[in-house]
Design an enzyme around this catalytic site. Structure first.
Site, mmCIF file in Angstrom:
data_model
loop_
_atom_site.group_PDB
_atom_site.id
_atom_site.type_symbol
_atom_site.label_atom_id
_atom_site.label_comp_id
_atom_site.label_asym_id
_atom_site.label_seq_id
_atom_site.Cartn_x
_atom_site.Cartn_y
_atom_site.Cartn_z
ATOM 1 N N HIS A 178 50.584 -28.479 -52.277
ATOM 2 C CA HIS A 178 51.407 -29.394 -51.481
ATOM 3 C C HIS A 178 51.528 -28.950 -50.016
ATOM 4 O O HIS A 178 52.626 -28.694 -49.543
ATOM 5 C CB HIS A 178 52.831 -29.486 -52.045
ATOM 6 C CG HIS A 178 52.928 -29.893 -53.472
ATOM 7 N ND1 HIS A 178 54.049 -29.656 -54.249
ATOM 8 C CD2 HIS A 178 52.063 -30.540 -54.291
ATOM 9 C CE1 HIS A 178 53.864 -30.121 -55.464
ATOM 10 N NE2 HIS A 178 52.665 -30.658 -55.534
ATOM 11 N N GLU B 55 57.803 -27.613 -62.617
ATOM 12 C CA GLU B 55 57.102 -28.468 -63.567
ATOM 13 C C GLU B 55 56.761 -27.618 -64.793
ATOM 14 O O GLU B 55 56.384 -26.455 -64.659
ATOM 15 C CB GLU B 55 55.841 -28.954 -62.839
ATOM 16 C CG GLU B 55 54.662 -29.279 -63.665
ATOM 17 C CD GLU B 55 53.423 -29.561 -62.786
ATOM 18 O OE1 GLU B 55 53.517 -29.540 -61.535
ATOM 19 O OE2 GLU B 55 52.361 -29.795 -63.375
ATOM 20 N N ASN C 50 57.576 -32.676 -55.958
ATOM 21 C CA ASN C 50 56.191 -33.069 -55.696
ATOM 22 C C ASN C 50 56.200 -34.175 -54.629
ATOM 23 O O ASN C 50 57.015 -35.089 -54.705
ATOM 24 C CB ASN C 50 55.542 -33.576 -56.976
ATOM 25 C CG ASN C 50 55.810 -32.642 -58.136
ATOM 26 O OD1 ASN C 50 56.967 -32.427 -58.497
ATOM 27 N ND2 ASN C 50 54.785 -32.067 -58.689
HETATM 28 P P1 FDA Z 1 45.412 -36.936 -48.950
HETATM 29 O O1 FDA Z 1 45.044 -35.518 -48.979
HETATM 30 O O2 FDA Z 1 45.808 -37.595 -50.218
HETATM 31 O O3 FDA Z 1 44.208 -37.802 -48.338
HETATM 32 C C1 FDA Z 1 43.491 -37.405 -47.203
HETATM 33 C C2 FDA Z 1 42.078 -37.975 -47.272
HETATM 34 O O4 FDA Z 1 41.443 -37.794 -46.008
HETATM 35 C C3 FDA Z 1 41.178 -37.295 -48.297
HETATM 36 O O5 FDA Z 1 40.595 -38.253 -49.139
HETATM 37 C C4 FDA Z 1 40.136 -36.551 -47.458
HETATM 38 O O6 FDA Z 1 38.865 -36.486 -48.074
HETATM 39 C C5 FDA Z 1 40.091 -37.415 -46.204
HETATM 40 N N1 FDA Z 1 39.649 -36.663 -45.009
HETATM 41 C C6 FDA Z 1 40.101 -35.453 -44.578
HETATM 42 N N2 FDA Z 1 39.475 -35.085 -43.451
HETATM 43 C C7 FDA Z 1 38.593 -36.071 -43.155
HETATM 44 C C8 FDA Z 1 37.637 -36.245 -42.114
HETATM 45 N N3 FDA Z 1 37.486 -35.338 -41.126
HETATM 46 N N4 FDA Z 1 36.868 -37.362 -42.120
HETATM 47 C C9 FDA Z 1 37.022 -38.295 -43.099
HETATM 48 N N5 FDA Z 1 37.912 -38.180 -44.115
HETATM 49 C C10 FDA Z 1 38.696 -37.076 -44.136
HETATM 50 N N6 FDA Z 1 51.745 -34.528 -55.573
HETATM 51 C C11 FDA Z 1 52.677 -35.188 -56.297
HETATM 52 O O7 FDA Z 1 53.562 -35.823 -55.744
HETATM 53 N N7 FDA Z 1 52.608 -35.146 -57.673
HETATM 54 C C12 FDA Z 1 51.663 -34.431 -58.344
HETATM 55 O O8 FDA Z 1 51.627 -34.431 -59.581
HETATM 56 C C13 FDA Z 1 50.709 -33.700 -57.570
HETATM 57 N N8 FDA Z 1 49.767 -32.924 -58.170
HETATM 58 C C14 FDA Z 1 48.756 -32.338 -57.427
HETATM 59 C C15 FDA Z 1 47.722 -31.676 -58.058
HETATM 60 C C16 FDA Z 1 46.656 -31.174 -57.316
HETATM 61 C C17 FDA Z 1 45.554 -30.424 -58.003
HETATM 62 C C18 FDA Z 1 46.629 -31.360 -55.909
HETATM 63 C C19 FDA Z 1 45.487 -30.849 -55.089
HETATM 64 C C20 FDA Z 1 47.663 -32.026 -55.276
HETATM 65 C C21 FDA Z 1 48.734 -32.519 -56.023
HETATM 66 N N9 FDA Z 1 49.771 -33.210 -55.415
HETATM 67 C C22 FDA Z 1 50.751 -33.820 -56.173
HETATM 68 C C23 FDA Z 1 49.827 -33.359 -53.939
HETATM 69 C C24 FDA Z 1 49.400 -34.736 -53.443
HETATM 70 O O9 FDA Z 1 48.189 -35.135 -54.036
HETATM 71 C C25 FDA Z 1 49.259 -34.680 -51.909
HETATM 72 O O10 FDA Z 1 50.501 -34.297 -51.374
HETATM 73 C C26 FDA Z 1 48.851 -36.028 -51.306
HETATM 74 O O11 FDA Z 1 47.618 -36.456 -51.820
HETATM 75 C C27 FDA Z 1 48.779 -35.960 -49.797
HETATM 76 O O12 FDA Z 1 48.620 -37.257 -49.302
HETATM 77 P P2 FDA Z 1 48.083 -37.537 -47.845
HETATM 78 O O13 FDA Z 1 48.188 -39.001 -47.587
HETATM 79 O O14 FDA Z 1 48.770 -36.609 -46.911
HETATM 80 O O15 FDA Z 1 46.539 -37.096 -47.830
#
Ligand code: FDA
Length: 491
Positions: free
Chosen positions: A430, A347, A468
């Site tokens: 990721h 990116e 991503n």
């Molecule tokens: P995700 O992490 O989205 O959701 C999990 C949820 O579960 C969270 O809200 C968390 O709080 C909750 N949770 C966890 N444990 C818990 C518990 N014990 N009790 C209750 N709730 C709980 N990807 C992409 O494709 N394009 C992009 O531009 C970007 N850019 C990017 C920037 C930054 C700064 C980050 C941190 C990440 C990205 N990503 C990305 C990655 C992308 O955001 C990521 O891969 C996905 O959000 C993952 O989706 P999931 O459904 O796996 O879980």
């Protein structure tokens, strides 16, 4: 202790959780979703931008944790961005209703079909490219920036410079789709609407423009009337009961992280969608404290999706700098995936620091030649990671090759301003894998050794997808939940 009965429970409101909720609600099922983070929309609290970090900036921390911005002190609050620190890697994740969609850059990239086939040899890739990927692009509201706007807009100088430099060095560039509404962006440029991408908003949430999950999947699911989202509900552990139902210990907090009540939830069907690290923490911790059955594949095949951050300083002399005004939404990438010796995608990332820092930032995505493993550390009661420099050797080589080639063609130095040694091998956005589809689960995400437990999130992807990941996570979740519903798993 309050005891609550809910037939179908989902833990986590990110991509996997949101897709599962929508499709189950559409099928007429009542669903309860537990999310440890805040419901920002309901709270009415605005997101803060990168230059003035406030409440949304960090999950219960005393200072900011965004890369390169660990300088602002904060009053601990249940903010949107969290960082999980392991020995050799730091993993950033989103917290709040919408999960990672609140904090991410919105880059909505469909993986290369050849790589998708390599990663998921057992899936029907034709069906994914003709049906599931187009479906999620529509649901997530993926769109592409107008070329003329990109050419004219001062906030995209960093992209134009990045692309011109890449071409000069002999690299191929691609346009990257996004869920940020580019029509809105054009209006914000003309000052017709409040600014968000042009006001350094992204990693602590966007107040406008970005179609995060609360505006797409979760909104639609709530409109069915069948979904209840309980925010600030942290699931501590899970117990398997004799009748194959589950009991969850849940801590409800306020926005300072203080416990306001302890609750017990009983459910017949449980979907884990707590994100790769959250799901693994829950499974392995529950195993340690409740003898919760976990298959021997749990924790295996973990990877950082080849994330490797790097940058170049002194872009200014030859290219005239990356600009003091920068949009937070990336729209350009360099595609070197076909190069057999140095396959990577990167990116062209913004660095909106409010001044021209003459620095180019890149988040490389590489293959993951050597996978890591997540295991449980009984001393800390947390998960640990078997992951070190041997896992990132090839990623470092690629970054080195890339930076040297860019500098030879364009001038500049490896960025010591951003990273100690010019490389950020420890930056991971990721995390993927650990509950791999077809290995730790059946072909549709039902966990082995369980009758009523499903995993639907990034942990299904075996550590790498080459781009991503959220488009792929969403598509896999659509595929799994459709088939699980068809198989009458939720009657
Ligand atoms: P995700 O992490 O989205 O959701 C999990 C949820 O579960 C969270 O809200 C968390 O709080 C909750 N949770 C966890 N444990 C818990 C518990 N014990 N009790 C209750 N709730 C709980 N990807 C992409 O494709 N394009 C992009 O531009 C970007 N850019 C990017 C920037 C930054 C700064 C980050 C941190 C990440 C990205 N990503 C990305 C990655 C992308 O955001 C990521 O891969 C996905 O959000 C993952 O989706 P999931 O459904 O796996 O879980």
């Amino acid at each position: 202790k309050e005891i609550i009965e809910a037939p179908i429970l989902i833990i986590g409101s990110g991509y996997g959780g949101a897709v599962s909720a929508l499709r189950l609600c559409e099928a007429g099922k009542k669903v309860v979703m537990l999310e440890m983070g805040l419901n920002w929309e309901k709270s009415g609290i605005p997101f803060s931008n990168m230059l003035k970090p406030g409440k949304s900036a960090a999950w219960l921390k005393k200072k900011t944790i965004a890369p390169f911005m660990n300088i602002f002190s904060l009053a601990p609050f249940t903010g949107t961005l969290d960082r999980m620190d392991f020995e050799n890697i730091n993993i950033w994740v989103g917290r709040g209703v919408g999960g990672g969609s609140l904090v991410n850059g919105g880059m909505a990239v469909t993986p290369k079909e050849s790589y998708f086939k390599e990663v998921f040899p057992d899936l029907d890739s034709e069906k994914f490219y003709s049906h599931y990927f187009p479906l999620v692009q529509k649901e997530l509201k993926v769109n592409v920036i107008g070329e003329q706007f990109l050419k004219d807009c001062p906030y995209y100088k960093f992209t134009r410079v990045g692309e011109a430099e890449a071409h000069k060095a002999g690299f191929k560039t691609i346009r990257v789709p996004n869920v940020y509404d580019f029509q809105y962006m054009e209006k914000e440029y003309r000052n017709e609407v409040p600014r968000s991408a042009f006001n350094t908003e992204v990693i602590y949430g966007n107040n406008h423009g970005k179609n995060s999950l609360d505006k797409t999947y979760l909104k639609k699911a709530l409109e069915t009337g069948n979904l209840e989202i309980l925010d600030l509900h942290h699931v501590e552990n899970i117990k398997l009961n004799g009748d194959k139902t589950y009991t969850l210990q849940v801590r409800q907090t306020d926005t300072s992280g203080t416990t306001v009540s302890e609750k017990e939830f009983n459910c017949k069907k449980l979907i884990l969608a707590a994100g790769t690290m959250g799901t693994l923490q829950l499974l392995l911790h529950s195993n340690a404290v409740n003898h919760f059955p976990v298959h021997d594949q749990i924790g295996k095949n973990w990877g950082n999706n080849g994330n490797f951050m790097t940058g170049r300083n002194w872009v200014k002399p030859l290219s005239g700098g990356t600009g003091s005004k920068q949009s937070t939404i990336p729209v350009g990438g360099i595609d070197n995936w076909e190069d057999e010796e140095h396959p990577f995608f990167t990116e062209i990332a913004p660095l909106p620091m409010g001044m021209d820092v003459a620095t180019a930032l890149y988040l490389l995505i590489n293959r993951v030649d050597k996978k890591g493993e997540v295991y449980y550390d009984p001393d800390t009661k947390k998960i640990s990671l078997d992951w070190n420099q041997t896992n990132t050797v090839k990623m470092r080589e690629n970054a080195d090759y890339f930076i040297k080639k860019m500098n030879r063609a364009n001038g500049g130095t490896r960025s010591h301003f951003l990273f100690n040694n010019g490389f950020g091998a420890n930056v991971c956005y990721h995390p993927l894998g650990g509950c791999v589809l077809g290995k730790a689960t059946n072909e549709y995400g039902k966990l082995k050794d369980h009758d009523n437990l499903y995993v639907l999130d990034g942990s299904l992807i075996p550590g790498t997808i080459g781009v991503n990941p959220f488009v792929t996570i969403t598509a896999i979740a659509e595929y799994c939940i459709e088939n699980l519903i068809r198989q009458n798993e939720f009657v």
